[in-house]
Design an enzyme around this catalytic site. Structure first.
Site, PDB file in Angstrom:
ATOM      1  N   HIS A  56       0.747  -1.376  -0.152  1.00 27.77           N
ATOM      2  CA  HIS A  56      -0.003   0.065  -0.117  1.00 27.77           C
ATOM      3  C   HIS A  56       1.102   1.483   0.253  1.00 27.77           C
ATOM      4  CE1 HIS A  56      -2.927  -2.696   0.705  1.00 27.77           C
ATOM      5  NE2 HIS A  56      -2.639  -3.342   2.210  1.00 27.77           N
ATOM      6  N   HIS A 218      -7.131  -4.379  -0.185  1.00 31.26           N
ATOM      7  CA  HIS A 218      -6.113  -5.856  -0.369  1.00 31.26           C
ATOM      8  C   HIS A 218      -5.971  -6.768  -1.335  1.00 31.26           C
ATOM      9  CE1 HIS A 218      -5.857  -4.290   3.748  1.00 31.26           C
ATOM     10  NE2 HIS A 218      -3.878  -5.246   3.929  1.00 31.26           N
TER      11      HIS A 218
END
Lengths: 330, 195
Positions: A56, A218
């Protein structure tokens, strides 16, 4: 799979070594996977710790520094870190005023941070955990693990971090983190899935004329799959969802965030549409971020995160910040 | 069942998780984030090393070391959940050299409760609990019965709609896919037969 990596199993440590080399302001423990400010804990200041799966970037390690986090715990790609990392990070940043854990609402992150907080308490460190759950794409909280923590994590880290820097006590910093979360909402759209290095192929397949609405960060698929259409309409779907959940009004902070493989050009194009929509609703984006801040590997797509500002939040947002991923006023 | 039995059990689980790694990851790709197999493989590989270095003296030592290592190494939801399974088994069995089948069945019942509490999940949520819960009463009969119940339970998750974990975000679209966590739980229980 063509990725700029050496070996699948070394992706996280190799990345951390690079971050350490690039940013002397960070102290990176590659083996234990902990990133803290090189300046060490600030005596009397509340410490802020966050963490989550890798992939991320710049979240979270890129937000370690003055005005934001004191430590980040990067897990495996898309996998939450483990309690050991969180405990070590918490102890490393405790300046005597307690430590705030900023946790994205994903089952793995929640369970591991919960175990860590219990163990920290046993060792005498005062920890308060705040859950970020801003993703409006999850409509039915009763039959799901609840809304996911996505883009608003950056807002929480920034504004709670600013308040902590000003010397506020732990309870106040935690309350501010909750306030920012309550006033923030996110919605994400994918054009193609990212590829987890260890898996070697995309997490889901999207046809050439399909988009996935309501994705998390995710790599999990979202709420529905729909035909591709022009930017104006896609942005409108996202904004309608956000505006329905928490109506736009007054001064707003808006982030148009790239998921990793969408050109900045398109993000600015999208921001133009966002700005026009807000005006239509009588709201003003007085602060904004356009760029790749909370990414999902090489997923193509974007997310929009909004926050209803007031004077206090605006001041906290404007407070100086000096991290690899966010920097102004210093 | 002595320490050697539990070491064989964990070794079998480790071997089978490694063999099923890609299958578990594929199941997770369909309704999760494509890492269940690789995470468990990483965890049990670490367990394998930990059991060699610590050379546990009792069944409880084997189980506690296994659970603690999984919590420390796996991450995600499966780390704390599987870690809690083995740690609770260890705590429940206590400091004994030999474990009776009854004591093991009781320990599994405790572990089921601990996992349900930690994950705030129940049967029918399409999780590892759907393989574990039916196996617990069957353990009082035999390992074969427990393995069968766990496999059937895992298979039954295919028709369920996920209400916990990442698959829950898919809602109706989670139907039609077998749950990876229930599948790995069935492997864990089935491995008792080989121990």
């Amino acid at each position: 799979m063509k990725k700029l990596i050496n070996a699948v199993g070394d992706v996280v440590p190799d990345t951390l070594r690079g971050m350490a080399a690039a940013h002397p302001s960070l102290r990176v423990d590659v083996e234990n996977r902990i990133v803290v400010r090189a300046s060490g804990p600030t005596p009397g200041k509340v410490g802020l710790v966050s963490g989550g799966g890798s992939g991320h970037e710049p979240l979270h390690a890129g937000f370690v520094g003055y005005g934001m986090l004191d430590a980040a715990c990067p897990g495996e790609v898309f996998t939450s870190p483990v309690p050991d990392q969180m405990i070590e990070a918490t102890k490393a940043v405790d300046g005597g005023a307690g430590v705030l854990h900023i946790v994205k609402n994903y089952t793995g992150d929640v369970l591991n941070f919960e175990m860590a907080a219990e163990l920290c308490a046993e060792e005498g460190v005062h920890v308060i955990s705040v859950l970020v759950d801003d993703d409006v794409a999850v409509q039915d909280s009763t039959y799901t693990a609840g809304r996911r923590g996505t883009g608003a994590t950056l807002f929480v880290e920034k504004m709670a971090g600013a308040l902590a820097e000003q010397g506020a006590p732990l309870e106040a910093v935690a309350a501010m983190a909750r306030t920012v979360n309550e006033r923030s909402r996110s919605f994400g759209v994918a054009f193609s899935a990212g590829t987890v290095p260890a898996a070697g192929k995309p997490t889901f397949d999207l046809g050439p004329a399909e988009i996935e609405l309501g994705i998390g960060i995710h790599g999990e698929p979202g709420r529905s799959r729909e035909p591709y259409r022009e930017a104006r309409e896609i942005v409108r779907v996202a904004l309608d969802a956000l505006n329905t959940d928490l109506p736009f009004s007054g001064d707003m902070l808006v982030m148009v965030n790239g998921m990793g493989a969408t050109p900045l050009m398109e993000l600015y194009l999208a921001y133009g549409e966002v700005d026009a929509y807000l005006r239509e609703k009588g709201a003003t984006a007085t602060r904004c971020l356009v760029g790749n801040y909370v990414t999902s590997l090489d997923m193509a797509g974007f997310s929009i995160t909004t926050c209803l500002l007031d004077n206090e939040l605006t001041i906290l947002w404007d407070h100086p910040v000096e991290t690899p991923g966010l920097r102004w006023g210093r | 069942m002595d320490t050697a039995f539990f070491l064989r059990w964990i070794a079998t689980v480790t071997e089978r998780v490694r063999a099923e790694r890609d299958h578990l990851t594929d199941l997770d790709r369909a309704i999760g984030d494509a890492d269940h197999g690789s995470n468990l493989d990483r965890g049990f590989t670490a367990v394998e090393e930990a059991l060699v270095t610590t050379s546990p003296a009792t069944p409880a030592d084997v189980l506690t070391t296994t659970g603690t290592t999984l919590i420390r190494k796996v991450g995600g939801a499966s780390g704390p959940l599987y870690g809690t399974l083995f740690r609770t088994l260890g705590r429940s069995i206590g400091d004994v050299a030999e474990v009776s089948p009854e004591a093991l069945a009781d320990a599994f019942a405790d572990a089921l409760g601990a996992i349900m509490k930690l994950g705030s999940a129940a049967e029918g949520d399409k999780t590892m609990i759907d393989a574990l819960a039916p196996a617990v009463p069957a353990l009082k009969v035999s390992f074969d019965a427990a393995a069968q119940a766990a496999r059937d339970g895992a298979r039954a998750t295919t028709e369920m709609r996920a209400r916990k974990g990442r698959a829950s975000y898919l809602g109706e679209r989670s139907v039609g896919h077998q749950d990876p966590g229930a599948t790995s739980m069935a492997i864990v229980i089935d491995s008792l037969r080989a121990a």
